[in-house]
Write an enzyme that holds these catalytic residues in place. Sequence first.
Site, mmCIF file in Angstrom:
data_model
loop_
_atom_site.group_PDB
_atom_site.id
_atom_site.type_symbol
_atom_site.label_atom_id
_atom_site.label_comp_id
_atom_site.label_asym_id
_atom_site.label_seq_id
_atom_site.Cartn_x
_atom_site.Cartn_y
_atom_site.Cartn_z
ATOM 1 N N GLU A 27 0.829 -1.221 0.000
ATOM 2 C CA GLU A 27 0.000 0.000 0.000
ATOM 3 C C GLU A 27 0.859 1.265 0.000
ATOM 4 O OE1 GLU A 27 -1.589 1.752 3.540
ATOM 5 O OE2 GLU A 27 -1.391 -0.143 4.636
ATOM 6 N N SER A 143 -13.585 1.219 9.983
ATOM 7 C CA SER A 143 -12.803 1.354 8.758
ATOM 8 C C SER A 143 -13.402 0.555 7.613
ATOM 9 C CB SER A 143 -11.377 0.877 9.013
ATOM 10 O OG SER A 143 -10.661 0.872 7.796
ATOM 11 N N ASP A 145 -11.733 -0.855 5.589
ATOM 12 C CA ASP A 145 -10.850 -2.018 5.394
ATOM 13 C C ASP A 145 -11.573 -3.324 5.737
ATOM 14 O OD1 ASP A 145 -8.889 -0.144 4.875
ATOM 15 O OD2 ASP A 145 -7.692 -0.562 6.670
ATOM 16 N N LYS A 162 -3.539 -1.756 15.685
ATOM 17 C CA LYS A 162 -3.106 -1.007 16.871
ATOM 18 C C LYS A 162 -4.276 -0.855 17.825
ATOM 19 C CE LYS A 162 0.490 1.744 14.771
ATOM 20 N NZ LYS A 162 0.316 2.196 13.392
#
Length: 307
Positions: A27, A143, A145, A162
């Site tokens: 990415e 997110s 994602d 995280k």
Amino acid sequence: MNLNCYLDLSPEVAQAVAAGKPVVALESTIISHGMPYPQNVETAFAVESIIRENGAVPATIAVIGGRLKAGCTREEIEYLGKQGPSVSKASRRDLAILVARGGDGATTVTTTMIIAHMAGIKVFATGGIGGVHRGAQTTMDISADLEELARTPVMVVCAGAKSILDLGLTLEYLETHGVPVIGFGTQELPAFYTRKSGFKVDYRMDSPAELADAFQASLNLGFPGGMLVTNPIPDEYSMDPAVISSAIDEAIHQADENGVRGKETTPFLLAKVKELTGGDSLESNIQLVLNNARLAARTAACLANGQ
Ligand code: PSU
Ligand code: MN
């Protein structure tokens, strides 16, 4: 291979994909938003080298001048790194608009998966993924994602997430959306800077061949989604959980005080954590990305060899 008219494969990536050779996607948000210059560019080059040393072709992904790039040149990586956060962070909702306007975009996990899949790339290595934010019960900040992992068949190798996120809710979301979460050499979800999070993953696997078999089975089943491989940071680079945890609490507190919202939230939190933990966290970040790139390259090699 999908010959999307907005997609440019570098000659090396095009040749590798056509020949069924192993390729690993990378990415670009990690380059322009994730690390300072010049460490971001140095790391991007080091990651590409480690992928080559482990038998695969690297394909750094980004949007440049409205073109979806699978395989950025060294000059393009240098450009993204120098521009830094002034390159817009591109998620799924931004892609069509960047293409139409001929803009530049740093790809997140979401858009890297989308472009990798268009290009015929099956494996992608990164540092950390986005997830369900703490307090998402009211903010609804989840997110894209996670949604992408449910809909696009690319294996993502990361070091967990995280704990700026609610890791428990992130795992719940992935379970609901049918995304398998695999621990590499561990049954515990790693938390990026630390090897442990207190949360269990669905499966433990211990070799690239085992990862490749699982992903091949998912492809054979015709499942639309991907798989998430969580690879713990090497012990010697892992950080003191207490130091990280207090930096994260402080970062979240400052984000709340400043009314940070939407797509700015993750970059703000990441930048604050970095500021509060100094050079140690940058070194850990670099090392875990290299570690993930190595595993992704070996897994892509097994997938390509049908083992
Ligand atoms: N988490 C990290 N490092 C990162 C990111 C997330 O530990 O660099 C980046 C990735 O590009 C990820 C994106 O896809 O942030 C998620 O942003 P958001 O939470 O706004 O979806
Ligand atoms: Mn968000």
